[in-house]
Design a protein around this motif. Structure first.
Motif, PDB file in Angstrom:
ATOM      1  N   HIS A 116       0.772  -1.247   0.000  1.00 60.32           N
ATOM      2  CA  HIS A 116       0.000   0.000   0.000  1.00 60.32           C
ATOM      3  C   HIS A 116       0.799   1.291   0.000  1.00 60.32           C
ATOM      4  O   HIS A 116       0.494   2.204  -0.742  1.00 60.32           O
ATOM      5  N   HIS A 117       1.785   1.395   0.864  1.00 59.06           N
ATOM      6  CA  HIS A 117       2.393   2.717   1.050  1.00 59.06           C
ATOM      7  C   HIS A 117       3.887   2.724   0.799  1.00 59.06           C
ATOM      8  O   HIS A 117       4.618   1.980   1.428  1.00 59.06           O
ATOM      9  N   HIS A 165      -1.337  -2.473   7.689  1.00 60.43           N
ATOM     10  CA  HIS A 165      -1.754  -1.380   6.816  1.00 60.43           C
ATOM     11  C   HIS A 165      -1.116  -0.038   7.181  1.00 60.43           C
ATOM     12  O   HIS A 165      -0.602   0.655   6.318  1.00 60.43           O
ATOM     13  N   LEU A 231      -3.924   4.214   9.491  1.00 57.96           N
ATOM     14  CA  LEU A 231      -2.779   4.892   8.893  1.00 57.96           C
ATOM     15  C   LEU A 231      -2.012   5.621   9.970  1.00 57.96           C
ATOM     16  O   LEU A 231      -2.497   5.787  11.089  1.00 57.96           O
ATOM     17  N   HIS A 335      -9.449   8.001   8.215  1.00 59.70           N
ATOM     18  CA  HIS A 335      -8.574   7.161   7.387  1.00 59.70           C
ATOM     19  C   HIS A 335      -7.143   7.718   7.492  1.00 59.70           C
ATOM     20  O   HIS A 335      -6.388   7.292   8.341  1.00 59.70           O
ATOM     21  N   LEU A 401     -10.021  11.643   2.537  1.00 57.30           N
ATOM     22  CA  LEU A 401      -9.180  10.490   2.863  1.00 57.30           C
ATOM     23  C   LEU A 401      -7.771  10.892   3.281  1.00 57.30           C
ATOM     24  O   LEU A 401      -7.303  10.510   4.338  1.00 57.30           O
ATOM     25  N   HIS A 402      -7.097  11.627   2.396  1.00 61.76           N
ATOM     26  CA  HIS A 402      -5.673  11.892   2.641  1.00 61.76           C
ATOM     27  C   HIS A 402      -5.348  13.345   2.341  1.00 61.76           C
ATOM     28  O   HIS A 402      -5.972  13.959   1.486  1.00 61.76           O
ATOM     29  N   GLY A 442      -8.058   8.127  -4.155  1.00 64.74           N
ATOM     30  CA  GLY A 442      -7.666   7.575  -2.856  1.00 64.74           C
ATOM     31  C   GLY A 442      -6.609   8.485  -2.256  1.00 64.74           C
ATOM     32  O   GLY A 442      -6.897   9.562  -1.756  1.00 64.74           O
ATOM     33  N   HIS A 443      -5.364   8.029  -2.351  1.00 63.00           N
ATOM     34  CA  HIS A 443      -4.274   8.897  -1.917  1.00 63.00           C
ATOM     35  C   HIS A 443      -4.032   9.986  -2.948  1.00 63.00           C
ATOM     36  O   HIS A 443      -4.452   9.890  -4.101  1.00 63.00           O
ATOM     37  N   LYS A 464      -9.014   5.490  -8.103  1.00 63.27           N
ATOM     38  CA  LYS A 464      -9.342   4.079  -7.985  1.00 63.27           C
ATOM     39  C   LYS A 464     -10.041   3.546  -9.225  1.00 63.27           C
ATOM     40  O   LYS A 464     -10.004   2.361  -9.506  1.00 63.27           O
ATOM     41  N   HIS A 504      -1.869   2.807  -4.062  1.00 65.55           N
ATOM     42  CA  HIS A 504      -2.459   3.516  -2.944  1.00 65.55           C
ATOM     43  C   HIS A 504      -1.671   4.802  -2.777  1.00 65.55           C
ATOM     44  O   HIS A 504      -2.086   5.839  -3.232  1.00 65.55           O
TER      45      HIS A 504
HETATM   46 CU1  K7E Z   1      -5.664   2.878  -0.150  1.00 64.04          CU
HETATM   47 CU2  K7E Z   1      -3.375   4.349   2.406  1.00 64.04          CU
HETATM   48 CU3  K7E Z   1      -4.157   1.513   1.987  1.00 64.04          CU
HETATM   49 CU4  K7E Z   1      -6.047   5.272   1.597  1.00 64.04          CU
HETATM   50  S1  K7E Z   1      -5.005   3.365   1.745  1.00 64.04           S
HETATM   51  S2  K7E Z   1      -6.750   5.144  -0.372  1.00 64.04           S
END
Ligand code: K7E
Ligand code: CUA
Length: 679
Positions: A116-117, A165, A231, A335, A401-402, A442-443, A464, A504
Motif C-alpha cells: 500500500h504505502h 496497513h 494509517l 482514514h 481520505l488523505h 484515494g491517496h 481508484k 495507494h
Molecule cells: Cu488505499 Cu493508504 Cu491503503 Cu487510503 S489506503 S486510499
C-alpha cells in the motif's frame, strides 16, 4: 537542459497539434471548471522531448500487484517495475535461487502481497533518496528498496500482527519505520469464538529499526486495544518524538463493519510518544513476549538473499508506561492522518465526516499537561476534542481520505466520494480551490508533500476507478493517476496516465536526488558470489551425488561453456550464470527449455542461479532472453540429459569455446568491446 530554443519551437508545434486533435476527436473531453486549461497548454507542461529527462522520479505502490512502479514526472512515463512482495518472472525475482528467500515468511514462501504505502527514507524530516520502504498488507511485512540499484534488498516480517496497513511510515531520522495492525486478532494467536472479539482481540503497533541496512529488526511493539489501526505519520519539528495513528472500529464490531463500525460519532487518533517508549524500555518496563518472524536480506557482496527466523519481541503495555499513548477523538472513522510541514497540525481524513478535523500539537501537549481527559479506555486517556482541535475545514466535499502539503501554507485533501481534490489554507481552514478528478481518488501525492520540505509544484491524484478515461480493455480497466499543476492559485489538470495494480500511496523526489547515484553496473571485482565465474576459461561443470553445478559466463554473444553433457535423469542442475559485461545496461538473460521456473535477467557484473530438474532424457537448448547484440539469436547452447546407465562422462566445452572466441567477429563488440579475459 538541452537546446531550449528548438525545444520550445517543438513544444509549441505539438501543443497546437494536440489541442487541435483534442477538439477534433474527443468531443467528450472534460474541462476543469475552476482551472480551465487548453489541452495544448497542458501538453507543453508535461511533454518531455525524446532524449530529455523528467524532473521527478515518482514511486507508486503497486497495490495488489505487490510491487513498486517507477514513473517520471511530469511525463507519466513508466521506467521500471520493482518486484518486492510478488514473484516477477520478467527478472526471475522470487523464482531464482538468489532471490527466492526474499519471499520467505513464517507461513513458508508467500509469493504475493498487497502493498500500500511507499515511504522515502528521511534525513531531518526531508526525503534523502537512500531507500524506499513499502509495506506488505496481507502478510505484514516491510521491505526496503535500495535506490542505487532500484532493487528490493531487505524484507522484515511483523510478528503479532494481522494486516500491516498503517505502515511503513518513517520517523524524521528514519531510525524507525512502523507497522500497525489493521485487523485486531488474539495476540498471541489462539482459537477463540469470533464473538469474543471485545474480550480477546488486540492490536499492536510495531516500531522497526530501519536505518542500518541488513539489520532491520523489530525494536519494540505496543499492545493496543482491539481496534482497526488504519494509517500513521510521524511528528516532525516540534512534534518529533510522537507518532500518530488513525483508528476505526473503536466500536469493536466483528461483523458487518460497514454498519457496526460506523456507529460512534468519533473514533480516535492514537498519539504515541515513542521517545517515552524508548525510555520505558530502557527502564526495564518492556515485557518479553513471543512471536516468530522472518528477516530476509540480499547480501550486497554476493547478491544472494538469506532468511533468518527470529523469536520474541519486547512488548510494551500502555498501563506500564505512563504518558505513552493518548487518544484524540476524531470524527468519523478517520482514514489518513497527515502532519503539516511545520509539525504543528495533525490532519485527519474522516471518511464519513462532513468536515476535515485538524488537531493542534501545541494544544495536545497543553491538554495532556492540564489532564483534559474525557475518559480512559483500557488505561489510555482520551483527550477532550475541544481541547485539542485546532479547527475544522467546513464543507470540504465528501469522503476526505488523505492530505498533503505544498510547503506554502496550503493543504490538499483527496475526496473519495465527491471525486475531487480540495485545496485549503492551514490556519484559516478556508477552502481555496477544488478540482474534479476521474474518478474516486484515494491517496494523493505532492513530491515531499508529507515531509518538512515539499517540492510543491505538482500533485498526483491516485484514482481508484478510470471508467471512460481510456480505450476500454474488457471488464477490468486500469487504475489511473492524474497530474495536477499546483504552482499557481488555481489547480490545473495536466495529464492522465494508467497505473499498474492499484497504487495507494506514492512518493516522489527531484531527479537530481537519485540520478547521480544510480549504479551503472556491478564491478566484477566486487562480485563475491560463491559461484561467480569471472572469465571464460573459469567456467565448468561439477557433480556431487545427484547435484550438478554449472558455472558459466555470458558475454556478447555467447555463453561459455555452451555444450553440457553427462547430466543424468534424477539430477538437480544449478546453472550459475555470470554476466561478465562491464558496461551500463548490457544485460543478458538465461532460460532453459522445459524448466519449471522463470528465466532470469542478468544485469552486468552479476551472477544468477537457476535450478532445473530435467524430467526426461534428451537434448535441451538454453538461450539468452535479452536482445543484447546483433548476434543475440546466436547466443544459445545445449544440455544433454542421459539415462544414468549410459554413463555419459560429465563435460563442458571450455576449450572449444576459447577457440570460437579467437575467431569471433570484432564488429560484434563495437565500442563496448570489453572481453571476459580480464581477471
Ligand atoms: Cu488505499 Cu493508504 Cu491503503 Cu487510503 S489506503 S486510499
Ligand atoms: Cu545475450 Cu542476448
Amino acid at each position: 537542459m538541452k537546446s531550449s530554443v528548438k525545444l520550445y519551437a517543438a513544444i509549441g508545434y505539438i501543443g497546437v497539434t494536440l489541442s487541435g486533435l483534442a477538439y477534433a476527436c474527443a468531443p467528450s473531453v472534460k474541462t476543469n471548471a475552476s482551472g480551465g486549461l487548453l489541452a495544448g497548454d497542458a501538453a507543453t507542461r508535461t511533454y518531455v522531448p525524446p532524449g530529455s529527462y523528467d524532473e521527478y522520479y515518482a514511486f507508486l505502490s503497486g497495490g495488489f500487484s505487490g510491487q513498486v512502479t517507477v514513473y517520471g514526472l511530469p511525463s507519466g512515463r513508466l521506467f521500471k517495475e520493482i518486484p518486492v512482495f510478488s514473484q516477477f518472472p520478467q527478472t526471475g525475482y522470487g523464482y531464482n535461487e538468489d532471490t527466492k528467500a526474499m519471499l520467505t515468511t513464517t507461513f513458508g514462501q508467500v509469493p504475493w502481497d498487497d502493498s500500500h504505502h511507499t515511504e522515502m527514507s528521511l534525513t531531518d524530516g526531508v526525503p534523502d533518496g537512500r531507500w524506499l520502504f513499502i509495506n506488505g498488507n496481507n502478510t505484514p511485512r516491510i521491505a526496503r528498496i535500495d535506490l542505487k540499484k532500484f532493487e528490493t534488498e531487505e524484507i522484515i516480517q511483523i510478528p503479532n500482527a494481522a494486516g500491516g496497513h498503517a505502515s511503513p511510515f518513517a520517523t524524521p531520522d528514519t531510525k524507525y519505520v512502523v507497522s500497525a495492525t489493521r485487523f485486531s486478532v488474539p495476540i498471541p494467536q489462539t482459537d477463540v469464538p469470533i464473538e469474543s472479539y471485545k474480550k480477546n482481540f488486540k492490536g499492536t503497533i510495531t516500531f522497526v529499526r530501519a536505518d542500518q541496512p541488513g539489520k532491520m529488526d523489530v525494536a519494540f511493539q505496543i499492545m493496543m486495544p482491539g481496534y482497526d489501526y488504519d494509517l500513521g505519520h510521524a511528528g516532525k519539528g516540534p512534534s518529533d518524538g510522537w507518532f500518530f495513528f488513525t483508528t476505526y472500529n473503536s466500536e469493536q464490531a466483528n461483523t458487518k463493519l460497514e454498519v457496526n463500525a460506523s456507529q460512534a460519532d468519533k473514533d480516535y487518533i492514537a498519539a504515541i510518544n515513542y521517545k517515552q517508549a524508548e525510555k520505558c524500555i530502557a527502564d526495564g518496563k518492556g515485557k518479553k513476549f513471543g512471536g516468530n518472524y522472518v528477516h530476509n536480506y540480499v547480501n550486497q557482496s554476493t547478491g544472494i538473499a538469506t532468511s533468518e527466523t527470529k523469536t520474541g519481541v519486547t512488548m510494551l503495555f500502555p498501563a506500564d508506561c505512563d504518558g505513552l499513548v493518548y487518544y484524540l477523538p476524531t470524527p468519523k472513522s478517520p482514514h489518513g492522518v497527515d502532519i503539516d510541514p511545520s509539525g504543528e497540525y495533525i490532519v485527519a481524513g474522516g471518511k464519513l465526516a462532513t468536515v476535515i478535523p485538524v488537531h493542534s500539537y501545541t494544544k495536545m501537549i497543553k491538554a495532556i499537561a492540564d489532564k483534559q481527559f474525557e475518559k480512559t479506555v483500557d488505561g489510555i486517556p482520551v483527550l477532550r476534542y475541544q481541547a485539542v482541535v485546532a479547527g475544522e475545514v467546513q464543507k470540504p466535499g465528501l469522503g476526505p481520505l488523505h492530505t498533503e502539503f505544498d510547503g506554502k501554507g496550503n493543504a490538499y485533501t483527496s475526496m473519495f466520494i465527491s471525486s475531487e481534490i480540495v485545496k485549503w489554507k492551514l490556519g484559516t481552514w478556508q477552502v481555496l480551490d477544488r478540482i474534479p478528478v476521474y474518478y474516486s481518488v484515494g491517496h494523493l501525492m505532492i513530491p515531499g508533500g508529507d515531509s518538512k520540505k515539499p517540492w510543491g509544484k505538482y500533485l498526483l491524484a491516485l484514482d481508484k476507478i478510470t471508467k471512460d478515461r481510456y480505450l476500454p480493455t474488457g471488464p477490468e480497466g486500469s487504475r489511473s493517476a492524474q497530474l495536477i499543476d499546483i504552482s499557481g492559485d488555481k489547480m490545473k489538470m495536466l495529464l492522465d496516465f494508467p497505473t499498474m495494480g492499484e497504487p495507494h500511496y506514492a512518493q516522489a523526489v527531484p531527479a537530481s536526488l537519485l540520478q547521480p547515484n544510480s549504479l551503472k553496473f556491478q564491478k566484477l571485482a566486487d562480485n563475491h558470489n560463491p559461484n561467480v565465474t569471472t572469465a571464460e576459461a573459469a567456467g565448468g561443470i561439477t557433480r556431487k551425488g545427484k547435484r550438478v553445478d554449472v558455472k558459466m559466463i555470458a558475454i556478447r554473444s555467447h555463453f561459455a561453456p555452451d555444450n553440457l553433457e553427462g547430466i543424468e535423469l534424477g539430477d538437480t542442475v544449478y546453472f550459475h550464470v555470470t554476466n561478465i559485461e562491464q558496461d551500463w545496461n548490457i544485460a543478458h538473460g538465461f532460460a532453459v527449455f522445459g524448466a519449471n521456473t522463470s528465466g532470469v535477467t542478468l544485469p552486468p557484473g552479476e551472477t544468477r542461479t537457476v535450478r532445473w530438474v530435467p524430467q526426461a532424457t534428451g537434448i535441451y537448448p538454453f538461450y539468452c532472453t535479452d536482445f543484447c547484440s546483433a548476434l543475440h539469436q546466436e547466443m544459445q547452447g545445449y544440455v544433454r540429459v542421459s539415462a544414468p546407465e549410459m554413463h555419459v562422462p560429465l563435460s563442458a566445452n571450455i576449450s572449444k569455446v576459447a577457440q570460437t572466441q579467437n575467431g569471433r567477429m570484432p564488429a560484434e563488440h563495437g565500442e563496448h568491446g570489453e572481453r571476459g579475459e580480464r581477471r
